[in-house]
Write a protein that holds these residues in place. Structure first.
Motif, PDB file in Angstrom:
ATOM      1  N   ALA A  47       0.839  -1.209   0.000  1.00 58.42           N
ATOM      2  CA  ALA A  47       0.000   0.000   0.000  1.00 58.42           C
ATOM      3  C   ALA A  47       0.868   1.251   0.000  1.00 58.42           C
ATOM      4  N   THR A  48       1.998   1.224   0.732  1.00 54.38           N
ATOM      5  CA  THR A  48       2.849   2.411   0.846  1.00 54.38           C
ATOM      6  C   THR A  48       3.701   2.627  -0.398  1.00 54.38           C
ATOM      7  N   LEU A  49       4.215   1.528  -1.001  1.00 54.59           N
ATOM      8  CA  LEU A  49       5.289   1.709  -1.992  1.00 54.59           C
ATOM      9  C   LEU A  49       4.923   1.394  -3.440  1.00 54.59           C
ATOM     10  N   SER A  50       3.756   0.782  -3.678  1.00 54.04           N
ATOM     11  CA  SER A  50       3.413   0.422  -5.067  1.00 54.04           C
ATOM     12  C   SER A  50       3.370   1.642  -5.984  1.00 54.04           C
TER      13      SER A  50
ATOM     14  N   ARG B  67       5.029   4.266  -5.699  1.00 51.95           N
ATOM     15  CA  ARG B  67       6.352   4.883  -5.800  1.00 51.95           C
ATOM     16  C   ARG B  67       7.241   4.211  -6.841  1.00 51.95           C
ATOM     17  N   ASP B  68       7.006   2.917  -7.077  1.00 55.12           N
ATOM     18  CA  ASP B  68       7.986   2.156  -7.840  1.00 55.12           C
ATOM     19  C   ASP B  68       7.298   1.053  -8.648  1.00 55.12           C
ATOM     20  N   GLY B  69       7.556   1.051  -9.951  1.00 59.39           N
ATOM     21  CA  GLY B  69       6.908   0.084 -10.846  1.00 59.39           C
ATOM     22  C   GLY B  69       7.249  -1.355 -10.512  1.00 59.39           C
ATOM     23  N   ARG B  70       8.532  -1.609 -10.169  1.00 63.04           N
ATOM     24  CA  ARG B  70       8.935  -2.992  -9.877  1.00 63.04           C
ATOM     25  C   ARG B  70       8.230  -3.488  -8.617  1.00 63.04           C
ATOM     26  N   PHE B  71       8.112  -2.584  -7.637  1.00 59.46           N
ATOM     27  CA  PHE B  71       7.414  -2.924  -6.391  1.00 59.46           C
ATOM     28  C   PHE B  71       5.955  -3.243  -6.683  1.00 59.46           C
ATOM     29  N   ALA B  72       5.353  -2.398  -7.540  1.00 58.68           N
ATOM     30  CA  ALA B  72       3.946  -2.607  -7.910  1.00 58.68           C
ATOM     31  C   ALA B  72       3.767  -3.975  -8.570  1.00 58.68           C
ATOM     32  N   ASP B  73       4.737  -4.367  -9.428  1.00 56.75           N
ATOM     33  CA  ASP B  73       4.646  -5.680 -10.087  1.00 56.75           C
ATOM     34  C   ASP B  73       4.646  -6.807  -9.062  1.00 56.75           C
ATOM     35  N   CYS B  74       5.501  -6.679  -8.029  1.00 53.67           N
ATOM     36  CA  CYS B  74       5.556  -7.714  -6.983  1.00 53.67           C
ATOM     37  C   CYS B  74       4.236  -7.791  -6.224  1.00 53.67           C
ATOM     38  N   CYS B  75       3.527  -6.672  -6.135  1.00 60.31           N
ATOM     39  CA  CYS B  75       2.324  -6.625  -5.294  1.00 60.31           C
ATOM     40  C   CYS B  75       1.053  -7.039  -6.035  1.00 60.31           C
ATOM     41  N   ARG B  76       1.191  -7.390  -7.327  1.00 63.22           N
ATOM     42  CA  ARG B  76      -0.009  -7.706  -8.119  1.00 63.22           C
ATOM     43  C   ARG B  76      -0.629  -9.047  -7.771  1.00 63.22           C
TER      44      ARG B  76
END
Length: 448
Positions: A268-271, A273-282
């Motif tokens: 919730a905090t970092l998706s 901010r960062d595309g790679r982080f968002a990919d991990c959170c999908r």
């Protein structure tokens, strides 16, 4: 007290039944003495199970357990003891009675630096299982528990139980390959949880809560260097809280529940901010998402303005530790390739300097002289460590060694071929062990 120890063991024995009690004893002692041999652990398990079986039976003499456990402690102290050897044994054996028993019971081996359990192929598993199912199960429990000795006990229990159930189901199935495939998919979350929690708890037992908070903060700062201290510090505190609550907990689902909640907060905090982080959170599976976040390589260093240095007054004030941590956070996000072991060393040194200087008559003069020294010594060291790990993480291993040999030939032109090889091996060994996200903390601290 004596009764409590006996009651605790007998209550477990009655509740679990002999077979489950035996399984738990194998796992617990393989974790505890993680470099004991299979035979040594086997001796210990037989004695403990036999003691419980004899002395927890209805109508057993109340003094049976005490006499049996005393005999066990005497056997542990013999020169030819069949139990796992431990450097602290001699010291415990200097005591008598209950004190000796409690001392022996508290001994533990340090954890394995890296898990060494390699899962055999399905055919090999089934062959060993058919030969002797019980021996197969015992050996697996020993190897797996000593390899992942820092994973919480309930996680290890769940993981080994489902693995053995998979083997016994699939090895008699008419279509073993399809069966293994299906069961392994179902075990995936639990396997990841074992791997991840072993890593988290190894770091926690090596570092303690404050240093784990910093280690996690620095790793997030390197993955998402555009995020602020205010964004990342609460997440690091939350991760350290998960470790302190769950690593020694016997609650069934502590680790999975707390880690899933932590992953949701981080996403919730970092998706955004960062595309790679968002990919991990999908993904739908939070354990897989967390594993993906852990494995993210550092981001390239962004262009950031020079970080403000904390003042001497701030460093010696009551928020001194926080100011020092913030300053190291700024360093970590500007040097994405610095490995955890180097940052942890800086964290220790920073605490030591504050401890030495803030208690002197003139803290400012003391801190200024340290700053001057650090200002001269630190940058070339950081540059060297960043370059080493940066190249290791970018290049295939053979290219990395070739590049390393070239740079060493330039920096140490007068070195003999033997010394050059020694330096090359030493640096290559450091890089391959300590530049990775799952680097073993204690081993790497000694290599820095």
């Amino acid at each position: 007290g004596k009764a409590y120890v006996r009651e605790k063991v007998c209550q477990e024995y009655r509740m679990l039944g002999k077979e489950n009690f035996r399984t738990l004893t194998i796992i617990a002692n393989s974790r505890k003495y993680s470099n004991g041999t299979f035979e040594e652990i086997g001796h210990l398990v037989r004695e403990i199970v036999s003691l419980a079986e004899t002395c927890c039976a209805d109508g057993a003499d109340p003094s049976c357990y005490d006499a049996g456990s005393t005999a066990l402690s005497v056997k542990s102290c013999r020169a030819d003891s069949p139990f796992p050897a431990h450097p602290g044994t001699a010291e415990c054996c200097g005591h008598e009675g209950l004190e000796r028993k409690l001392c022996l019971a508290a001994l533990r081996h340090p954890p394995q630096p890296l898990p060494r359990y390699l899962q055999p192929s399905n055919e090999e598993l089934c062959q060993a299982f058919r030969q002797d199912p019980r021996e197969f199960a015992d050996r697996f429990l020993y190897e797996y528990a000593s390899s992942y000795s820092q994973a919480p006990l309930p996680v290890l229990l769940g993981s080994t139980r489902t693995f053995l159930s998979m083997v016994s189901t699939c090895c008699i199935s008419p279509t073993p390959t399809a069966c293994f495939l299906k069961e392994k998919l179902e075990r995936k979350t639990l396997s990841l949880l074992t791997l991840t929690s072993n890593r988290i708890c190894s770091r926690f037992s090596a570092y303690g809560k404050d240093k784990v908070t910093f280690s996690y903060l620095a790793s997030l700062a390197q993955k998402v260097p555009t995020a602020s201290f205010e964004d990342l510090f609460p997440l690091a505190e939350d991760a350290a809280e998960v470790s302190s609550q769950c690593c020694d907990s016997v609650a069934e689902d502590c680790m999975q529940k707390e880690l899933s909640e932590h992953t949701a907060k981080a996403c919730a905090t970092l998706s955004a901010r960062d595309g790679r982080f968002a990919d991990c959170c999908r993904g739908k599976n939070l354990m897989e998402n967390y594993f993906c976040i852990l494995a993210l390589p550092p981001a390239p260093a962004p262009k950031l303005p020079e970080a403000p240095e904390p003042t001497n007054k701030e460093l010696c004030g009551k928020e001194g530790a926080l100011h020092a941590t913030r300053s190291l956070f700024e360093l970590a996000r500007r040097h994405p390739s610095l490995p955890d072991a180097v940052l942890a060393k800086l964290y220790d040194s920073s605490g030591k300097i504050r401890g030495e200087c803030c208690s002197t008559k003139d803290p400012s003069a003391c801190l200024d002289s340290k700053r001057k020294w650090v200002g001269a010594e630190l940058p070339p060291f950081l540059e060297k460590a960043s370059q080493l790990c940066g190249q290791y993480n970018k290049l295939p291993f053979l290219d990395f060694k070739k590049r390393l040999r070239e740079s060493l030939t330039q920096t140490v032109p007068k070195a003999s071929p033997a010394l050059l090889e020694q330096l090359l091996e030493q640096r290559a060994s450091f890089a391959s062990t300590c530049c990775t996200p799952d680097a073993p903390p204690l081993l790497c601290a000694s290599k820095v």
